[in-house]
Design a protein around this motif. Structure first.
Motif, PDB file in Angstrom:
ATOM      1  N   ASN A 374      52.788 -28.850  42.411  1.00 40.02           N
ATOM      2  CA  ASN A 374      52.243 -27.581  41.824  1.00 40.02           C
ATOM      3  C   ASN A 374      53.410 -26.462  41.477  1.00 40.02           C
ATOM      4  O   ASN A 374      54.480 -26.520  42.271  1.00 40.02           O
ATOM      5  N   GLY A 375      53.074 -25.613  40.742  1.00 37.78           N
ATOM      6  CA  GLY A 375      54.228 -24.617  40.235  1.00 37.78           C
ATOM      7  C   GLY A 375      55.238 -25.459  39.329  1.00 37.78           C
ATOM      8  O   GLY A 375      54.720 -26.054  38.267  1.00 37.78           O
ATOM      9  N   SER A 376      56.380 -25.096  39.507  1.00 40.66           N
ATOM     10  CA  SER A 376      57.492 -25.649  38.653  1.00 40.66           C
ATOM     11  C   SER A 376      57.554 -26.860  38.640  1.00 40.66           C
ATOM     12  O   SER A 376      57.067 -27.963  39.955  1.00 40.66           O
ATOM     13  N   ARG A 377      58.017 -27.638  37.457  1.00 40.06           N
ATOM     14  CA  ARG A 377      58.233 -29.345  37.335  1.00 40.06           C
ATOM     15  C   ARG A 377      57.194 -30.075  37.442  1.00 40.06           C
ATOM     16  O   ARG A 377      57.138 -30.953  38.193  1.00 40.06           O
ATOM     17  N   ALA A 378      56.096 -29.347  37.153  1.00 36.08           N
ATOM     18  CA  ALA A 378      54.829 -30.178  37.477  1.00 36.08           C
ATOM     19  C   ALA A 378      54.456 -30.878  35.742  1.00 36.08           C
ATOM     20  O   ALA A 378      54.942 -30.707  34.914  1.00 36.08           O
ATOM     21  N   ILE A 379      53.600 -32.027  36.032  1.00 36.94           N
ATOM     22  CA  ILE A 379      53.137 -32.767  34.909  1.00 36.94           C
ATOM     23  C   ILE A 379      51.967 -32.083  34.361  1.00 36.94           C
ATOM     24  O   ILE A 379      51.053 -32.512  34.868  1.00 36.94           O
ATOM     25  N   THR A 380      52.084 -31.453  33.320  1.00 37.38           N
ATOM     26  CA  THR A 380      50.833 -30.705  32.680  1.00 37.38           C
ATOM     27  C   THR A 380      49.800 -31.596  32.159  1.00 37.38           C
ATOM     28  O   THR A 380      48.863 -31.127  32.121  1.00 37.38           O
ATOM     29  N   GLY A 437      61.698 -53.416  47.248  1.00 34.18           N
ATOM     30  CA  GLY A 437      61.077 -54.359  46.260  1.00 34.18           C
ATOM     31  C   GLY A 437      60.157 -53.518  45.457  1.00 34.18           C
ATOM     32  O   GLY A 437      59.702 -53.980  44.155  1.00 34.18           O
ATOM     33  N   SER A 438      59.498 -52.220  45.627  1.00 35.83           N
ATOM     34  CA  SER A 438      58.692 -51.555  44.981  1.00 35.83           C
ATOM     35  C   SER A 438      59.432 -50.864  43.903  1.00 35.83           C
ATOM     36  O   SER A 438      60.335 -50.884  43.800  1.00 35.83           O
ATOM     37  N   VAL A 439      58.332 -50.160  43.141  1.00 30.69           N
ATOM     38  CA  VAL A 439      59.100 -49.470  41.901  1.00 30.69           C
ATOM     39  C   VAL A 439      59.051 -48.109  41.851  1.00 30.69           C
ATOM     40  O   VAL A 439      57.926 -47.647  42.511  1.00 30.69           O
ATOM     41  N   PHE A 440      60.055 -47.397  41.729  1.00 30.46           N
ATOM     42  CA  PHE A 440      60.296 -46.007  41.967  1.00 30.46           C
ATOM     43  C   PHE A 440      60.535 -45.319  40.631  1.00 30.46           C
ATOM     44  O   PHE A 440      61.756 -45.644  39.952  1.00 30.46           O
ATOM     45  N   ILE A 441      59.766 -44.764  39.760  1.00 24.73           N
ATOM     46  CA  ILE A 441      59.933 -44.157  38.538  1.00 24.73           C
ATOM     47  C   ILE A 441      60.163 -42.668  38.591  1.00 24.73           C
ATOM     48  O   ILE A 441      59.261 -41.838  39.070  1.00 24.73           O
ATOM     49  N   GLN A 442      61.166 -41.992  38.456  1.00 18.95           N
ATOM     50  CA  GLN A 442      61.650 -40.712  38.473  1.00 18.95           C
ATOM     51  C   GLN A 442      61.768 -40.055  37.121  1.00 18.95           C
ATOM     52  O   GLN A 442      62.448 -40.398  36.502  1.00 18.95           O
ATOM     53  N   ILE A 443      60.878 -39.022  37.083  1.00 16.15           N
ATOM     54  CA  ILE A 443      60.741 -38.286  35.845  1.00 16.15           C
ATOM     55  C   ILE A 443      61.894 -37.288  35.787  1.00 16.15           C
ATOM     56  O   ILE A 443      61.836 -36.339  36.860  1.00 16.15           O
ATOM     57  N   ILE A 444      62.761 -37.155  34.897  1.00 17.96           N
ATOM     58  CA  ILE A 444      63.910 -36.273  35.157  1.00 17.96           C
ATOM     59  C   ILE A 444      63.828 -35.205  33.914  1.00 17.96           C
ATOM     60  O   ILE A 444      64.153 -35.062  32.877  1.00 17.96           O
ATOM     61  N   GLU A 476      59.504 -32.772  25.526  1.00 15.03           N
ATOM     62  CA  GLU A 476      58.665 -32.970  26.546  1.00 15.03           C
ATOM     63  C   GLU A 476      58.707 -31.711  27.487  1.00 15.03           C
ATOM     64  O   GLU A 476      57.906 -31.790  28.762  1.00 15.03           O
ATOM     65  N   SER A 477      59.625 -30.886  27.423  1.00 12.43           N
ATOM     66  CA  SER A 477      59.854 -29.681  28.388  1.00 12.43           C
ATOM     67  C   SER A 477      59.410 -28.489  28.060  1.00 12.43           C
ATOM     68  O   SER A 477      59.416 -28.195  26.800  1.00 12.43           O
ATOM     69  N   SER A 478      58.877 -27.594  28.874  1.00 12.59           N
ATOM     70  CA  SER A 478      58.233 -26.330  28.693  1.00 12.59           C
ATOM     71  C   SER A 478      59.490 -25.550  28.263  1.00 12.59           C
ATOM     72  O   SER A 478      59.000 -24.285  27.427  1.00 12.59           O
ATOM     73  N   LEU A 479      60.660 -25.738  28.185  1.00 13.16           N
ATOM     74  CA  LEU A 479      61.838 -24.843  27.818  1.00 13.16           C
ATOM     75  C   LEU A 479      61.872 -24.822  26.348  1.00 13.16           C
ATOM     76  O   LEU A 479      62.233 -24.020  25.617  1.00 13.16           O
ATOM     77  N   TYR A 480      61.188 -26.059  25.657  1.00 11.73           N
ATOM     78  CA  TYR A 480      61.037 -26.252  24.314  1.00 11.73           C
ATOM     79  C   TYR A 480      60.370 -25.081  23.631  1.00 11.73           C
ATOM     80  O   TYR A 480      60.596 -24.704  22.327  1.00 11.73           O
ATOM     81  N   ASP A 481      59.457 -24.566  24.345  1.00 17.87           N
ATOM     82  CA  ASP A 481      58.617 -23.338  23.749  1.00 17.87           C
ATOM     83  C   ASP A 481      59.520 -22.066  24.027  1.00 17.87           C
ATOM     84  O   ASP A 481      58.896 -21.170  23.454  1.00 17.87           O
ATOM     85  N   ILE A 482      60.473 -21.994  24.663  1.00 14.44           N
ATOM     86  CA  ILE A 482      60.919 -20.781  25.165  1.00 14.44           C
ATOM     87  C   ILE A 482      62.279 -20.881  24.313  1.00 14.44           C
ATOM     88  O   ILE A 482      62.647 -19.454  23.943  1.00 14.44           O
ATOM     89  N   TYR A 483      63.172 -21.670  24.095  1.00 11.18           N
ATOM     90  CA  TYR A 483      64.365 -21.508  23.672  1.00 11.18           C
ATOM     91  C   TYR A 483      64.304 -22.157  22.004  1.00 11.18           C
ATOM     92  O   TYR A 483      63.686 -23.132  21.746  1.00 11.18           O
ATOM     93  N   VAL A 513      56.896 -30.300  32.618  1.00 13.68           N
ATOM     94  CA  VAL A 513      56.897 -31.608  31.840  1.00 13.68           C
ATOM     95  C   VAL A 513      55.518 -31.952  31.328  1.00 13.68           C
ATOM     96  O   VAL A 513      54.622 -32.028  31.846  1.00 13.68           O
ATOM     97  N   LYS A 514      55.568 -32.246  29.969  1.00 16.27           N
ATOM     98  CA  LYS A 514      54.375 -32.845  29.230  1.00 16.27           C
ATOM     99  C   LYS A 514      54.923 -34.224  28.858  1.00 16.27           C
ATOM    100  O   LYS A 514      55.676 -34.093  27.618  1.00 16.27           O
ATOM    101  N   LEU A 515      54.481 -35.139  29.261  1.00 14.26           N
ATOM    102  CA  LEU A 515      54.923 -36.469  29.033  1.00 14.26           C
ATOM    103  C   LEU A 515      54.438 -37.159  27.424  1.00 14.26           C
ATOM    104  O   LEU A 515      53.205 -36.629  27.193  1.00 14.26           O
ATOM    105  N   ASN A 516      55.463 -37.299  26.953  1.00 12.06           N
ATOM    106  CA  ASN A 516      55.211 -38.448  25.730  1.00 12.06           C
ATOM    107  C   ASN A 516      54.706 -39.691  26.020  1.00 12.06           C
ATOM    108  O   ASN A 516      55.226 -40.527  26.649  1.00 12.06           O
TER     109      ASN A 516
END
Length: 541
Positions: A374-380, A437-444, A476-483, A513-516
């Motif tokens: 919730n808040g920052s670094r959320a997947i919109t 052995g499980s999979v960990f996907i980190q969105i950066i 994919e970043s909300s910063l794209y709409d700012i800078y 983040v808004k995922l492609n």
């Protein structure tokens, strides 16, 4: 005495430049430094001024005692910043210690030794008659001083009954001045045995103590594990639960949150150092925690070559009693919901057959957990992510842990998962709950590549997880709409990070983040195929 004086006469007869070798002979030091040895010779005693005269024997004896005393005082400076006199070898001590053993791991009874060589933390060990004094924020070691002869007694007289006095803040972020300034400091004092008469024990323990602080960044799950729980395991596991934890800046909520883990590291209740004014006595105390690296355990530095997997096994044992109850509750709820649906839409099949078939289908589907923020670094577009994962074939669960969430519930969700997806941040610490052995996907998010790899990517691989990184594109970043699209914030995040942490924090940690899904779909498909193969493999065994 005559034999000693004879050696000292021979020492004087050497030429000035040969005193280095003489010091090496009479003071066998592992890390002897020739430049420092010269300082040692000429600082310890004005040898040439007196020995060239016909001094009286009593004066010579006094000078010789002064020389030895001074040399003992300066000897620790030839090593590191470690404490005075800990390098004495007791009668039963090994002369060839384990090269992987940490400094101060093997000291004689009545000794106080501090290892200040670590970048992340200081650790002191007190062995013998150890007694607490919360009123003065002190821990005392009472010692007769006989083991080190007249030199020790000589030094103790200089400092009014104290053999040694150390100060330590038992928290594992030694290099970070801002947070260390908030940590309570302990005085560790080695004193004459006779002083103990005014410091009588209220509680006598027959096992060692480990002193540490739960102040600092406690309250953030990453820091709670990285700076506290894991170092506590590293420091105490060799004691096999025969240890008492003494906590500075004690928090009841922390004890409640991590009590299950603590019970698998110690058989004894923890002590609130400031809140419990009784005098607790121990045969040994370890003050401060050892830490290896980010969220990991270095087996080469552990007794028995313990690894991060051994730590995770402790988590398993700590939470499984509670998890069994959660599983039963979950199964009852699922069956009740299914029965309600069946009562609304009758079928030719019996209810039991349908319930069994649904259960079998669920077991065949890999489980994917989305750690939601919730808040920052959320997947919109998180709802679309869930739908896409379900379409691929996953059974999806969205977890939203916060400070009040029961840790056992988070553990169960991730321990039973095949894939975890989340955006870089403290919540990624929960990868520790996943099965190897499980999979960990980190969105950066933009500008967090180094931190994501250092704090979570590399440690996840050490745990045995299949780690997948997903660095977002600027679009994919909300910063794209700012800078502006050519702004260094989007085009060259490294140049921004090089300006300092405050720039990284203020600019990059607040983005969403808004995922492609064209890009991200490929990662999910690979994770699904990998998970299915693991499930089939386990079923065939």
């Amino acid at each position: 005495m005559d034999k000693i004086m004879g050696r000292y006469h021979r020492f004087h007869q050497l030429k000035k430049g040969e005193h280095v070798q003489a010091v090496k002979h009479y003071m066998p030091l592992e890390d002897f430094d020739e430049e420092e040895s010269c300082d040692l010779v000429f600082v310890c005693a004005p040898i040439y001024g007196y020995w060239n005269k016909k001094a009286r024997p009593k004066l010579l004896s006094l000078l010789f005692i002064s020389l030895l005393s001074c040399c003992f005082i300066l000897t620790p400076h030839l090593f590191s910043s470690s404490s005075l006199l800990y390098s004495f070898v007791g009668e039963n001590d090994s002369l060839a210690p384990d090269v992987n053993a940490p400094l101060c791991a093997s000291i004689s009874n009545g000794s106080l030794c501090c290892d200040r060589s670590g970048f992340r933390s200081d650790v002191c060990i007190m062995r013998g008659d150890v007694r607490t004094s919360s009123a003065s924020s002190s821990v005392f070691l009472y010692n007769s001083g006989n083991s080190n002869g007249f030199v020790m007694n000589y030094i103790s007289n200089i400092v009014e009954g104290e053999f040694q006095h150390e100060k330590i803040k038992p928290y594992t972020r030694k290099w970070e001045t801002s947070v260390m300034d908030t940590i309570d400091e302990l005085d560790l004092v080695s004193k004459k045995e006779s002083a103990a008469i005014n410091h009588r024990c209220d509680v006598q323990h027959d096992v060692p103590a480990v002193f540490f602080s739960t102040g600092g960044y406690t309250g953030n799950v990453y820091h709670e594990f990285n700076d506290g729980i894991l170092p506590l395991f590293i420091t105490s596991q060799h004691l096999k639960k025969k240890v008492v934890f003494v906590i500075l800046e004690y928090h009841n909520w922390w004890i409640m949150k991590y009590g299950n883990i603590l019970s698998h590291l110690s058989d004894y209740p923890a002590i609130d150092f400031s809140g419990d004014e009784r005098i607790h006595c121990f045969p040994e105390a370890i003050v401060g925690l050892r830490i290896h690296d980010e969220l990991t355990v270095d087996p080469s530095l552990m007794q028995g070559s313990k690894t991060i997997v051994d730590f995770r096994n402790i988590l398993d044992r700590a939470y499984w009693p509670r998890i069994r109850g959660l599983i039963q509750d979950e199964e009852r709820e699922a069956q009740e919901k299914l029965r309600e649906k069946l009562s609304l839409s009758p079928s030719s099949k019996t209810s039991s057959e349908i319930i069994r078939n649904v259960g079998d289908n669920l077991l065949k589907k890999p489980k994917l957990v989305v750690l939601s923020r919730n808040g920052s670094r959320a997947i919109t577009n998180e709802n679309l992510l869930v739908k896409m994962a379900e379409d691929i074939g996953f059974r999806v669960e969205v977890a939203r842990p916060d400070r009040t969430t029961e840790l056992a519930k988070i553990y169960w969700a991730l321990n039973s998962s095949d894939v975890m997806v989340g955006v870089h941040g403290a919540a990624m610490t929960h990868f520790l709950f996943m099965k190897p052995g499980s999979v960990f996907i980190q969105i950066i998010p933009l500008g967090t590549d180094w931190a994501a790899e250092t704090y979570y990517g590399e440690p996840a691989r050490k745990l045995g997880l299949e780690y997948v990184s997903y660095p977002v594109l600027p679009t994919e970043s909300s910063l794209y709409d700012i800078y502006d699209k050519d702004d260094p914030v989007l085009r060259d995040p490294t140049s921004i990070n090089n300006r300092g942490w405050q720039y990284t924090k203020s600019i990059y940690l607040g983005q969403n983040v808004k995922l492609n899904f064209r890009r991200f779909h490929k990662r999910l498909v690979r994770a699904y195929g990998y998970s299915i193969n693991r499930i089939v493999h386990h079923q065939s065994q």
